[in-house]
Design a protein around this motif. Structure first.
Motif, mmCIF file in Angstrom:
data_model
loop_
_atom_site.group_PDB
_atom_site.id
_atom_site.type_symbol
_atom_site.label_atom_id
_atom_site.label_comp_id
_atom_site.label_asym_id
_atom_site.label_seq_id
_atom_site.Cartn_x
_atom_site.Cartn_y
_atom_site.Cartn_z
ATOM 1 N N PRO A 430 0.799 -1.228 0.000
ATOM 2 C CA PRO A 430 0.000 0.000 0.000
ATOM 3 C C PRO A 430 0.827 1.271 0.000
ATOM 4 N N ALA A 431 2.117 1.162 0.278
ATOM 5 C CA ALA A 431 2.985 2.331 0.248
ATOM 6 C C ALA A 431 3.621 2.542 -1.121
ATOM 7 N N ARG A 432 3.390 1.636 -2.043
ATOM 8 C CA ARG A 432 3.959 1.737 -3.397
ATOM 9 C C ARG A 432 2.832 1.536 -4.399
ATOM 10 N N LEU A 433 2.199 2.653 -4.796
ATOM 11 C CA LEU A 433 1.076 2.584 -5.725
ATOM 12 C C LEU A 433 1.308 3.520 -6.905
ATOM 13 N N TRP A 434 0.654 3.215 -7.993
ATOM 14 C CA TRP A 434 0.712 4.028 -9.200
ATOM 15 C C TRP A 434 -0.687 4.518 -9.547
ATOM 16 N N GLY A 450 4.352 18.371 -14.832
ATOM 17 C CA GLY A 450 4.050 17.982 -13.463
ATOM 18 C C GLY A 450 2.645 17.438 -13.391
ATOM 19 N N ALA A 451 2.284 16.902 -12.234
ATOM 20 C CA ALA A 451 0.948 16.324 -12.103
ATOM 21 C C ALA A 451 0.546 16.285 -10.639
ATOM 22 N N ALA A 452 -0.741 16.317 -10.434
ATOM 23 C CA ALA A 452 -1.333 16.161 -9.111
ATOM 24 C C ALA A 452 -2.654 15.448 -9.305
ATOM 25 N N LEU A 463 1.748 13.424 -7.366
ATOM 26 C CA LEU A 463 2.103 12.446 -8.388
ATOM 27 C C LEU A 463 3.421 12.813 -9.054
ATOM 28 N N ALA A 464 4.144 11.772 -9.465
ATOM 29 C CA ALA A 464 5.372 11.925 -10.244
ATOM 30 C C ALA A 464 5.184 11.206 -11.567
ATOM 31 N N PHE A 465 5.434 11.917 -12.642
ATOM 32 C CA PHE A 465 5.234 11.330 -13.964
ATOM 33 C C PHE A 465 6.263 10.239 -14.222
ATOM 34 N N ILE A 466 5.782 9.045 -14.616
ATOM 35 C CA ILE A 466 6.662 7.907 -14.911
ATOM 36 C C ILE A 466 6.902 7.794 -16.407
ATOM 37 N N VAL A 483 2.554 7.574 -7.077
ATOM 38 C CA VAL A 483 1.992 8.338 -5.963
ATOM 39 C C VAL A 483 3.092 8.533 -4.926
ATOM 40 N N LYS A 484 3.407 9.792 -4.619
ATOM 41 C CA LYS A 484 4.465 10.094 -3.658
ATOM 42 C C LYS A 484 3.901 10.100 -2.239
ATOM 43 N N PRO A 485 4.710 9.688 -1.270
ATOM 44 C CA PRO A 485 4.259 9.761 0.124
ATOM 45 C C PRO A 485 4.209 11.218 0.577
#
Length: 574
Positions: A430-434, A450-452, A463-466, A483-485
């Motif tokens: 749950p701490a590593r999601l896209w 950028g993104a949110a 969010l960080a663009f992959i 998804v960033k913590p």
């Protein structure tokens, strides 16, 4: 000369009747006093109780003073945010006279002085000192003069005049008879005409000119406001002086007294134009990070058996290599018979090989060593084959977790028969999601800066663009974001709105999402704090920036104070 040969008495009383029905007419002029008859003008000190407002502003402080009967009540707020300034030291000075204001429980400041009752203009200097704030404001305080109030006629007044009129008529009739006997008809003509003038003078109608109202009943503040289309107060706030509750004014603005503003928690932000990236809103959903998620599948057909601690439940944490279930291989009777026959043959051959190897070991030195080693190797090979065949008949297969994480899907029960490649468990971290989104505008390719994101429950996501795919899927361009913590509570498959910031720049004023409202016509508006107690609706054109911020592209100006908290409550005021 009597033209119509009528009797003199008849002619006199006819003229008297005409003068009574057509009394003299009074025309009102500009600036004249149009009082009506015996109304009494009485100076009343209470007429000064209609409050007069004083509004002072600076880049840091906004002051609103309400003067009533020599008592000044001041509300001090921060200009940009409309936040009340509490525990401040406020001092007022005018013509060498100083007045220290005292704080009240409701957050206001009050003081009273005799010179505040003196009509006229008073130049004042107000100093404000608070934690992290020190300001000086200069302005003019207008103290209104006492206005006389008009006492309207009562039924007793009309009764007195009626009794007096009847008495006069009786006296005039008596005098008329005596004068007719003594001096003849000619002298009798004067008395009825004089009486008609006396009676008609008590009910003279007046004609008002222009738009002035000369009725005996004074208008109420609400009626005056509706008639003029403007607020009745002369203060800069544009609100009725005695108004104490929020109300919508004829021009669409809203008057909200300071106590009501603090009760509603009205807050503002100072509009500042900035360069803002053009944003595109996409639809997406939560997906698992493939580097930190896994699936547990059966490699063969068989029957499910529970491990020692039982099957793991959904939401339970597991570690890598942990046994989640067992599979007992399933085979037909023919297959089992063939394997048992093969096992028996291997057991027989193994016995012969072991006895042969034992005999050769007794002949060490008489036979070549390679024959002895070959016998030993043959026996070991048969032993291993026997174990493998026996294991395929009776040994269970352990299903282990490929990664550490949380069980997100589990669909097994004891005794369940499964087929090969069937998914039995799914594990996610749950701490590593896209987030996977789709863009229908292919021009967005290569323009992501950028993104949110935001969930359906208004939970913000950083969010960080992959990356993005260069192959359309159902006429859409797939895009992936990490998804960033810190992460809120999310679920795989949960819908998400993604705000993609492009490299194109626009000029706008960023405001919180809660500032944007819809009016009765469905138009997008924001509320602007126009003065201390007045709020104006402004039609705007907006663009979403992220989960909590929008950019106003049209409709606002630099320095406008936009309501950020309590805008919904202002919209409901009628």
């Amino acid at each position: 000369m009597n033209v119509f040969n009528l009797p003199p008495a008849f002619t006199a009383w006819t003229l008297a009747l005409l003068f009574s029905l057509l009394p003299p007419v009074a025309f009102a002029g500009g600036g004249d006093d149009h009082s009506h008859g015996p109304e009494v003008s009485v100076p009343v000190a209470a007429s000064a109780t209609s409050a007069d407002r004083l509004e002072l502003k600076s880049p840091d402080v906004e002051l609103l003073g309400i003067l009533s009967d020599g008592k000044l009540t001041v509300y001090a707020d921060r200009y940009a945010t409309n936040e009340p300034i509490l525990n401040a030291k406020i001092e007022l000075e005018s013509n060498g006279r100083k007045l220290q204001l005292m704080a009240t429980k409701d957050g206001a400041y009050t003081a009273a002085a005799d010179w505040l009752k003196q009509p006229g203009k008073h130049e004042i200097v107000v100093s404000v000192e608070a934690v992290g704030l020190q300001d000086l404001l200069i302005g003019t305080l207008h103290v209104p003069a006492l206005k006389p109030t008009v006492q309207a006629r009562s039924w007793l007044d009309y009764g007195k005049w009626a009794v007096g009129g009847i008495a006069v008529l009786i006296v005039l009739l008596v005098l008329f008879k005596r004068m007719r006997r003594r001096k003849g008809a000619t002298a009798a003509l004067v008395l009825p005409v004089f009486a008609a003038f006396m009676l008609g003078g008590h009910s003279n109608p007046g004609f008002a000119h222009g738009d002035e109202d000369h009725s005996e009943k004074p208008k109420t503040p609400a009626a005056a406001t509706a008639a003029s289309g403007l607020p009745t107060s002369s203060a800069t706030s544009g609100a009725p002086a005695a108004q104490t509750s929020p109300t919508r004014l004829p021009d669409g603005s809203i008057f909200v007294p300071k106590p009501a503003q603090r009760l509603l928690g009205i807050r503002t932000v100072l509009g500042e134009p900035r360069d803002i990236a053009k944003t595109v809103e996409l639809n997406g959903h939560i997906s698992a990070d493939p580097n930190f998620s896994g699936r547990v599948q059966s490699s063969q057909s068989g029957r499910i058996a529970a491990p020692g601690g039982g099957f793991p439940a959904i939401g339970r944490k597991v570690s890598k290599g942990q046994i989640l279930a067992y599979i007992e291989p399933a085979a037909s009777s023919i297959d089992k018979g063939n394997q048992q026959a093969q096992l028996a043959e291997l057991a027989s051959n193994l016995g012969l090989a072991e006895r042969r190897a034992a005999r050769l070991e007794k002949l060490v030195g008489s036979l070549p060593q390679k024959e002895i080693d070959a016998a030993r190797a043959e026996a070991a090979s048969l032993r291993a084959r026997k174990a493998a065949v026996a294991g395929s008949l009776f040994q269970r297969e352990a299903l282990r977790a490929p990664v550490s994480g949380v069980i997100s899907q589990a669909g097994v029960v004891a005794g369940q028969v499964v087929e090969a490649r069937e998914v039995l468990f799914e594990i996610v971290d749950p701490a590593r999601l896209w987030v996977e989104a789709v863009a229908y505008d292919t021009a967005l390719s290569g323009q992501v800066a950028g993104a949110a994101g935001v969930t359906a429950g208004n939970q913000p996501l950083t969010l960080a663009f992959i990356g993005q795919s260069y192959q359309l899927r159902e006429q859409a361009l797939p895009m992936q974001f990490a998804v960033k913590p810190p992460l809120p509570t999310l679920s795989v498959g949960q819908p998400v709105k993604v705000f993609v910031q492009t490299r194109q720049i626009l000029r706008g004023i960023p405001v919180p999402q809660g500032s944007v409202m819809k009016n009765s016509s469905g138009e997008t508006i924001v509320w602007v704090h126009a003065s201390a107690e007045r709020f104006m609706p402004k039609k705007v054109k907006v663009q979403a920036v992220d989960a909590h911020t929008v950019a106003v592209l049209e409709g606002l100006h630099d320095g406008d104070r936009v309501v950020t908290q309590g805008a919904t409550l202002l919209t409901q005021i009628r």
